[in-house]
Scaffold this active site. Structure first.
Site, PDB file in Angstrom:
ATOM      1  N   GLY A 125       0.837  -1.182   0.082  1.00 26.97           N
ATOM      2  CA  GLY A 125      -0.054  -0.088   0.041  1.00 26.97           C
ATOM      3  C   GLY A 125       0.843   1.265   0.004  1.00 26.97           C
ATOM      4  CB  SER A 126      -0.048   4.704   0.948  1.00 27.03           C
ATOM      5  OG  SER A 126      -1.328   4.726   0.018  1.00 27.03           O
ATOM      6  CB  VAL A 127       4.300   1.896   3.754  1.00 23.44           C
ATOM      7  CG1 VAL A 127       3.475   2.384   4.965  1.00 23.44           C
ATOM      8  CG2 VAL A 127       3.962   0.570   3.103  1.00 23.44           C
TER       9      VAL A 127
END
Length: 600
Positions: free
Chosen positions: A306-308
C-alpha cells in the site's frame, strides 16, 4: 649338480669282513640292523589316528558354525537384529551427545542453549506380559501426551528398541524408575532450550527431536552450530525484542487483528535489532512447519504494502531528475485501460511532490511513475533488492510477486503499493536506504563487529536522501502520521492501508495497515515498520481501520519505549540546521521548532 641327480645307492649291510650280506640273519657284530614289520607299521597307524581326530574336530567346528548361521539368518533374524539394536542403544546411551553452540543476542544474553537430559526407551522383549499392562496404565499417567493405544502396540511389538518419550526431567526419570518395570531404559541426550521464549520463536527457530535445526537460525546455521565452539552472536537486542513483541501483541489484541509484524533496523549497518511475527509459538514444542503460528510474516509473507511504498516511489522520482517543486494533476481520477485510479479524500487539484506525500495521493504518485517510465522504475526497484528474494540469514525467505508482463498499468499501480507483493523486511530495508544517505545495505541478523567496514550500494544521492527525511517528517507533522509523533525524537514516516488480496481480486472489508518510520529524522539511526493484518474499528477510531488510527500510534508507542534503550537521546532544539533553508521552504516545513518545549 650331477652328484645331486645321481642315483643314490641303497645302504649296504656289512659283515665283519666287509662283504655285502644280501640276506639271511644278521650277525650280532653288525653295526646297523633292519626294523621289524611291527615297528615299520606303528608310525603309519599313529598318523592315521591323528588325521581322523583332526577331521572330527574340523567337522564339529563346521557343524557349529553352520548351525549358528542358520539360526541367525533363518530361524531367528528378528531376535538377532533386536539384540544388535539393543546393543547399539546401550552404546548410544553411554556415548556423549554432541552439543550445539549457544545463540546469544548482541549483548551476550543467551537465546538458545543445550541442557543434558535423557530419553526413555524400551526393550520390549524383556518386559513380562503383566508388566506390559502395568506400563500401559502407568506411563500415560506420568506423560498425558502419550497415546495408550500406540503405547500398547509398541510394547507388544517384541522389538529391542522402542522410543517412548524424549527429554525427561530428572524428576520424571525418577518417577519412571520408581515404577520398577524391567525393560524400561534411558539414553543420554541434549535438549535445546530457549530462554527468550515465544518473543524470538521465528528468529531463533527450533530443533527437532534429534537436536538438529528445523527452522529459523537454528536451521540456517545448523552445520556451524554443531561444529563450532563459539556462540552465534546476533544483531538482535533482547530488550528491544521483548518490548517490540509486547507492543505488537497489545496492538493485535486491541485492534482485533488477525496478526501482525514489527521490525527495527539500524540504518547504518542493516542490523535487525528486533523482528516479531504474530501469531507466534512455543519454540521448545515440536510442530509442523505448515502451522500458521510458525509462518514468519516479516520475512516469508509477501504482501501489497500500500501507500507506505510511496516513500520508494517519491525517492525514485527525485532521483530520476524530477524537481521537488513539480506539480502533478490530481484533480480527477486517472483512467487507463478500463481501470480508474482515485484518491482517498482527494484534494481535486494539482499537487506538489510534498503534498503528494503528505496527503498520500495515489493519482499524483501514479503520474510521477508514468513520467519516470517503466524501465527506470524496474531498475530502481531492482537496485533496492525489491525484485528478488529477501536477503537475510533465514530459510524462511519470501520471493516478491512481480508483474509479468510489466505493463503500463503495472507501472502506475506499483507507484502506490499495489501490483507488486513484497515482504515487510523488503520495505524496511528499502526505506533504510532512502533515509540513511542513499546507500542500500542488505539486512542481517548477525552482529556487525566493525561498523566502519560495512559496504553498501548507492541508490540515491545524499541530497535526495535529506529531502526524503524532510518529506517523511512532514507526514508526521501535518499528514496522516500525526499519531506517530514522539516528543523529542523527530519521527518521520508514512502510513499505508492496502486492501488484502483474495485470489485474483481484493477483499471488500479486509486491509493490511502499515506504518514505516525513521528516527530521529535530523540524523536517522533506526527504521521501524509496524503492520497489522486486518485491524478492526474499535472505540476511539470512529469507525476507521486505516493505518493512521492503529499502526501509526502503535509505532509511536514502540519508538518512545525503545529509543532510550538504543541510546538515542531526545532533542528539544530546532532541527532546521540539519536541512537547507531553501529546502525547508520548498517542502513546507516552516515550523520545524522544538517539540513540546523544554525537557521535563
Amino acid at each position: 649338480m650331477n652328484a645331486f641327480f645321481r642315483k643314490r645307492a641303497r645302504p649296504r649291510l656289512v659283515g665283519q669282513g666287509g662283504d655285502r650280506l644280501p640276506g639271511g640273519p644278521v650277525s650280532p657284530g653288525d653295526r646297523r640292523q633292519l626294523p621289524g614289520p611291527e615297528e615299520r607299521a606303528r608310525p603309519v597307524a599313529v598318523g592315521h589316528a591323528r588325521l581322523r581326530f583332526m577331521c572330527l574336530v574340523l567337522a564339529t567346528l563346521f557343524a557349529v558354525v553352520s548351525w549358528r548361521l542358520v539360526d541367525i539368518m533363518i530361524l531367528a533374524p528378528e531376535t538377532a537384529r533386536g539384540t544388535a539394536n539393543a546393543a547399539m542403544a546401550r552404546q548410544m546411551a553411554e556415548e556423549p551427545v554432541r552439543k550445539r553452540s549457544d545463540i546469544v543476542d548482541r549483548n551476550g544474553l543467551v537465546l538458545a542453549t543445550d541442557l543434558p537430559t535423557v530419553n526413555l526407551f524400551a526393550d520390549t522383549r524383556g518386559i513380562p506380559r503383566p508388566e506390559i499392562e502395568r506400563a500401559i496404565a502407568a506411563l500415560p499417567a506420568l506423560f498425558p501426551e502419550l497415546d495408550p493405544e500406540k503405547l500398547r502396540r509398541d510394547l507388544y511389538s517384541q522389538r529391542a528398541f522402542v522410543y517412548i518419550r524424549h527429554h525427561l526431567t530428572p524428576f520424571e526419570q525418577k518417577r519412571v524408575n520408581d515404577l520398577g518395570i524391567p525393560g524400561l531404559e534411558f539414553e543420554t541426550a541434549e535438549k535445546r532450550v530457549y530462554p527468550g521464549g515465544r518473543a524470538l520463536s521465528h528468529v531463533v527457530g527450533t530443533t527437532n527431536l534429534d537436536n538438529r535445526g528445523s527452522s529459523g537460525l537454528e536451521n540456517y546455521f545448523d552445520r556451524w552450530l554443531t561444529t563450532s565452539d563459539e556462540p552465534l552472536v546476533l544483531s538482535i537486542d533482547l530488550r528491544v525484542q521483548h518490548i517490540t513483541h509486547r507492543v505488537l501483541s497489545e496492538s493485535v489484541k486491541h485492534f482485533r487483528a488477525q496478526g501482525g509484524s514489527a521490525l527495527v533496523l539500524d540504518v547504518a549497518t542493516g542490523e535487525v535489532m528486533a523482528m516479531v511475527s504474530l501469531p507466534d509459538f512455543e519454540p521448545e514444542r515440536n510442530g509442523s512447519p505448515a502451522d500458521k503460528e510458525r509462518f514468519n510474516r516479516a520475512t516469508l509473507g509477501v504482501y501489497e504494502m500500500g501507500s507506505v511504498f510511496k516513500v520508494v516511489n517519491t525517492a525514485m522520482a527525485l532521483e530520476s531528475g524530477i524537481p521537488l517543486g513539480s506539480y502533478f494533476d490530481a484533480s480527477a481520477p486517472l483512467r487507463i485501460g478500463g481501470h480508474s485510479i482515485s484518491d482517498y479524500k482527494g484534494k481535486n487539484r494539482p499537487l506538489s511532490i510534498p503534498e503528494i506525500m503528505m496527503y498520500s495521493s495515489n493519482i499524483g504518485s501514479a503520474r510521477m511513475a508514468s513520467r519516470v517510465g517503466t524501465t527506470y522504475q524496474r531498475e530502481f526497484l531492482r537496485n533496492l533488492g525489491l525484485l528478488e528474494p529477501v536477503r537475510i540469514e533465514l530459510p524462511e525467505r519470501g520471493t516478491p510477486l512481480v508483474p509479468n508482463p510489466w505493463r503500463e498499468i503495472s507501472t502506475l499501480t506499483v507507484a502506490f503499493g499495489h501490483g507488486l507483493s513484497i515482504t515487510p523486511l523488503h520495505l524496511a530495508s528499502a526505506v533504510s536506504a532512502v533515509i540513511n544517505g542513499g546507500v542500500f545495505i542488505p539486512p542481517t541478523l548477525l552482529k556487525v563487529q566493525d561498523r566502519q567496514a560495512v559496504q553498501g550500494t548507492r541508490v540515491i544521492s545524499e541530497r535526495n536522501s535529506v529531502i526524503m527525511r524532510a518529506l517523511m517528517r512532514l507526514v508526521v507533522e501535518a499528514g496522516s502520521g500525526k499519531s506517530a509523533a514522539v516528543n523529542g525524537y523527530y519521527v518521520g514516516g508514512k502510513t499505508g492501508t492496502a486492501d488484502k488480496q483474495v485470489g485474483r481480486g481484493y477483499a471488500r472489508n479486509s486491509v493490511l495497515a502499515s506504518f514505516v518510520a525513521g528516527f530521529p529524522m535530523t540524523a536517522p539511526r533506526y527504521v521501524v515498520l509496524f503492520t497489522l493484518d486486518d485491524p478492526q474499528p474499535v472505540q476511539g477510531t470512529w469507525g476507521y481501520r486505516t493505518a493512521g488510527w492503529n499502526a501509526a500510534p502503535s509505532t509511536g508507542r514502540l519508538i518512545a519505549e525503545i529509543a532510550p534503550l538504543l541510546g538515542v537521546a531526545p532533542s528539544y532544539f530546532s532541527p532546521s540546521g540539519f536541512f537547507d533553508e531553501s529546502l525547508i521552504q520548498e517542502v513546507g516545513l516552516k515550523t520545524l521548532e522544538p517539540e513540546g518545549g523544554p525537557a521535563r
